[in-house]
Design a protein around this motif. Sequence first.
Motif, PDB file in Angstrom:
ATOM      1  N   CYS A  72       0.969  -1.629  -0.147  1.00 53.91           N
ATOM      2  CA  CYS A  72       0.107   0.415  -0.192  1.00 53.91           C
ATOM      3  C   CYS A  72       1.008   1.472   0.001  1.00 53.91           C
ATOM      4  O   CYS A  72       1.722   1.664   1.151  1.00 53.91           O
ATOM      5  CB  CYS A  72      -1.012   0.111   1.231  1.00 53.91           C
ATOM      6  SG  CYS A  72      -2.471  -0.873   1.561  1.00 53.91           S
ATOM      7  N   LEU A  73       0.954   2.027  -1.214  1.00 52.90           N
ATOM      8  CA  LEU A  73       1.908   3.197  -1.242  1.00 52.90           C
ATOM      9  C   LEU A  73       1.154   4.136  -1.420  1.00 52.90           C
ATOM     10  O   LEU A  73       0.244   4.375  -2.566  1.00 52.90           O
ATOM     11  CB  LEU A  73       2.722   2.595  -1.826  1.00 52.90           C
ATOM     12  CG  LEU A  73       3.917   1.242  -2.415  1.00 52.90           C
ATOM     13  CD1 LEU A  73       4.596   1.685  -3.432  1.00 52.90           C
ATOM     14  CD2 LEU A  73       5.018   1.767  -1.382  1.00 52.90           C
ATOM     15  N   SER A  74       1.454   5.425  -0.623  1.00 55.48           N
ATOM     16  CA  SER A  74       1.443   6.678  -2.002  1.00 55.48           C
ATOM     17  C   SER A  74       1.113   7.267  -3.429  1.00 55.48           C
ATOM     18  O   SER A  74       2.461   6.785  -3.838  1.00 55.48           O
ATOM     19  CB  SER A  74       1.163   7.883  -0.946  1.00 55.48           C
ATOM     20  OG  SER A  74       3.055   8.430  -0.500  1.00 55.48           O
ATOM     21  N   GLY A  75       0.289   7.182  -3.958  1.00 62.34           N
ATOM     22  CA  GLY A  75       1.034   7.611  -5.319  1.00 62.34           C
ATOM     23  C   GLY A  75       0.441   6.727  -6.270  1.00 62.34           C
ATOM     24  O   GLY A  75       0.351   6.717  -7.325  1.00 62.34           O
ATOM     25  N   ILE A  76      -0.468   5.537  -5.783  1.00 61.64           N
ATOM     26  CA  ILE A  76      -0.988   4.130  -6.519  1.00 61.64           C
ATOM     27  C   ILE A  76      -2.005   4.538  -6.450  1.00 61.64           C
ATOM     28  O   ILE A  76      -2.687   4.471  -5.812  1.00 61.64           O
ATOM     29  CB  ILE A  76      -0.918   3.350  -5.364  1.00 61.64           C
ATOM     30  CG1 ILE A  76       0.534   2.644  -5.805  1.00 61.64           C
ATOM     31  CG2 ILE A  76      -1.288   1.721  -6.718  1.00 61.64           C
ATOM     32  CD1 ILE A  76       1.802   2.634  -7.203  1.00 61.64           C
ATOM     33  N   ASP A  77      -2.813   6.246  -7.653  1.00 65.17           N
ATOM     34  CA  ASP A  77      -4.084   6.392  -7.540  1.00 65.17           C
ATOM     35  C   ASP A  77      -4.739   5.478  -8.343  1.00 65.17           C
ATOM     36  O   ASP A  77      -5.741   6.188  -9.355  1.00 65.17           O
ATOM     37  CB  ASP A  77      -3.529   7.909  -8.006  1.00 65.17           C
ATOM     38  CG  ASP A  77      -3.627   8.028  -6.761  1.00 65.17           C
ATOM     39  OD1 ASP A  77      -3.928   8.250  -5.362  1.00 65.17           O
ATOM     40  OD2 ASP A  77      -2.494   8.777  -6.552  1.00 65.17           O
ATOM     41  N   SER A  78      -4.448   4.968  -9.608  1.00 62.19           N
ATOM     42  CA  SER A  78      -4.753   4.547 -11.165  1.00 62.19           C
ATOM     43  C   SER A  78      -4.424   3.072 -11.423  1.00 62.19           C
ATOM     44  O   SER A  78      -3.201   2.789 -10.434  1.00 62.19           O
ATOM     45  CB  SER A  78      -4.500   5.140 -12.364  1.00 62.19           C
ATOM     46  OG  SER A  78      -3.253   5.153 -12.335  1.00 62.19           O
ATOM     47  N   PRO A  79      -5.569   2.516 -11.359  1.00 68.54           N
ATOM     48  CA  PRO A  79      -5.116   0.364 -12.409  1.00 68.54           C
ATOM     49  C   PRO A  79      -4.286   0.220 -12.740  1.00 68.54           C
ATOM     50  O   PRO A  79      -3.029  -0.554 -12.927  1.00 68.54           O
ATOM     51  CB  PRO A  79      -6.451   0.342 -12.728  1.00 68.54           C
ATOM     52  CG  PRO A  79      -7.330   1.282 -12.704  1.00 68.54           C
ATOM     53  CD  PRO A  79      -6.576   2.455 -12.068  1.00 68.54           C
ATOM     54  N   SER A  80      -3.295   2.086 -13.447  1.00 63.25           N
ATOM     55  CA  SER A  80      -2.416   1.534 -14.800  1.00 63.25           C
ATOM     56  C   SER A  80      -1.017   1.310 -13.156  1.00 63.25           C
ATOM     57  O   SER A  80       0.051   0.743 -14.322  1.00 63.25           O
ATOM     58  CB  SER A  80      -2.467   2.208 -15.711  1.00 63.25           C
ATOM     59  OG  SER A  80      -2.419   3.319 -15.018  1.00 63.25           O
ATOM     60  N   GLN A  81      -1.086   2.199 -12.239  1.00 65.76           N
ATOM     61  CA  GLN A  81       0.212   2.537 -11.444  1.00 65.76           C
ATOM     62  C   GLN A  81       0.181   1.310 -11.254  1.00 65.76           C
ATOM     63  O   GLN A  81       1.502   0.913 -10.940  1.00 65.76           O
ATOM     64  CB  GLN A  81       0.038   3.897 -11.301  1.00 65.76           C
ATOM     65  CG  GLN A  81       0.306   5.214 -11.599  1.00 65.76           C
ATOM     66  CD  GLN A  81      -0.347   6.165 -10.438  1.00 65.76           C
ATOM     67  OE1 GLN A  81      -1.144   6.149  -9.925  1.00 65.76           O
ATOM     68  NE2 GLN A  81       0.194   7.076 -10.706  1.00 65.76           N
ATOM     69  N   SER A  82      -0.830   0.618 -10.444  1.00 60.24           N
ATOM     70  CA  SER A  82      -0.717  -1.036  -9.266  1.00 60.24           C
ATOM     71  C   SER A  82      -0.336  -1.591 -10.599  1.00 60.24           C
ATOM     72  O   SER A  82       0.312  -2.478  -9.933  1.00 60.24           O
ATOM     73  CB  SER A  82      -2.389  -0.395  -8.629  1.00 60.24           C
ATOM     74  OG  SER A  82      -3.005  -2.109  -8.109  1.00 60.24           O
ATOM     75  N   SER A  83      -0.764  -1.348 -11.449  1.00 60.81           N
ATOM     76  CA  SER A  83      -0.394  -2.798 -12.670  1.00 60.81           C
ATOM     77  C   SER A  83       0.736  -2.823 -12.895  1.00 60.81           C
ATOM     78  O   SER A  83       1.560  -4.219 -12.810  1.00 60.81           O
ATOM     79  CB  SER A  83      -0.818  -2.974 -14.101  1.00 60.81           C
ATOM     80  OG  SER A  83      -1.074  -3.635 -15.001  1.00 60.81           O
TER      81      SER A  83
END
Length: 321
Positions: A72-83
């Motif tokens: 769980c990280l700050s700045g992971i705001d979209s599915p593309s960033q998570s992916s």
Amino acid sequence: MRILAGVDGGGTHTRAVLVEVDGGQSVMVETGPGRMSLIGSKACEELLVNLLEEGAGQLHGSTSDLVSVSICLSGIDSPSQSSELSQLLSPLLPGATMEVMNDAFSVLSAGTMGKAGLAVIGGTGSIAVGERLDGTTARAGGYGSVLGDEGSGFDIGRQGLSAAIRGFEGRGPKTVLWDKVALIYGATHPIDLVDEIYEGEQQVPKVASFAASVLEAAQGDEVAGAIIHRAAESYVQLILAVRNQLQDDFSGHVVLAGGLFQHSDVLQTHMRGLLPHDHLVTLSRPPVFGALMRAVDQAKRMQRIDNAYTPTHTVTTQMGF
């Protein structure tokens, strides 16, 4: 050996708690900033793998023993960033079921012990998130100081500084906020604030730091009180937006986290007046504990561990959570 790991990170530091399922030992390790947008995706990948390697090593294991990891990280705001981050990490952690989420979800899970619920974070920025029992998630806010962050430390600080200036110049009501500006910044005129606030690259944190003064003045100063009441209304709007998206009120239970809630009860008091039937609880556990609880639930869903397993006693006893 089977190891579960929860990671919580942002712009200041990144923590991981790892628990050995069968032996019952746990460990917490910490490193520097883990915000991907701050350090880049490759550096973020290396930081996380090194952190997990260090933790697993302290348990006399390795990353090959990891069966479930929640990051769980700050700045992971979209599915593309998570992916993107998941794809970088998966080959390096081949035995682990993994999720990559915004750090607001570690806060949520820390407050609900990994169960469904709703959480509001009020710090430099502001965001609300919710998660149903079926895993469906929603968020409201969290779009930064330019596009949003209503009710945040930045928003309160900016309004407080602006009100102080207007009061000084006679464009608005007199307020004790100017006295606080003069004391904090050594200002004798609003022009003195220009270099103080705009010089350098930390304008948002500088402005947000004044929120503490607005909170302090809110109970005796009408102008400051109005700013805090507007902030409370903003948080209520975030809460209602998440509930509407998920079609669930979570029995009125709301977890509050972040400096605005943890260092003062003024904002909560206003919110309770606006939500008299809700149960607002300030987070008392570190968010990394919530990340671990997410890893536990993930492992249960994938049948990697027994459904009766809980690390709560182990972690709270060994780490004082």
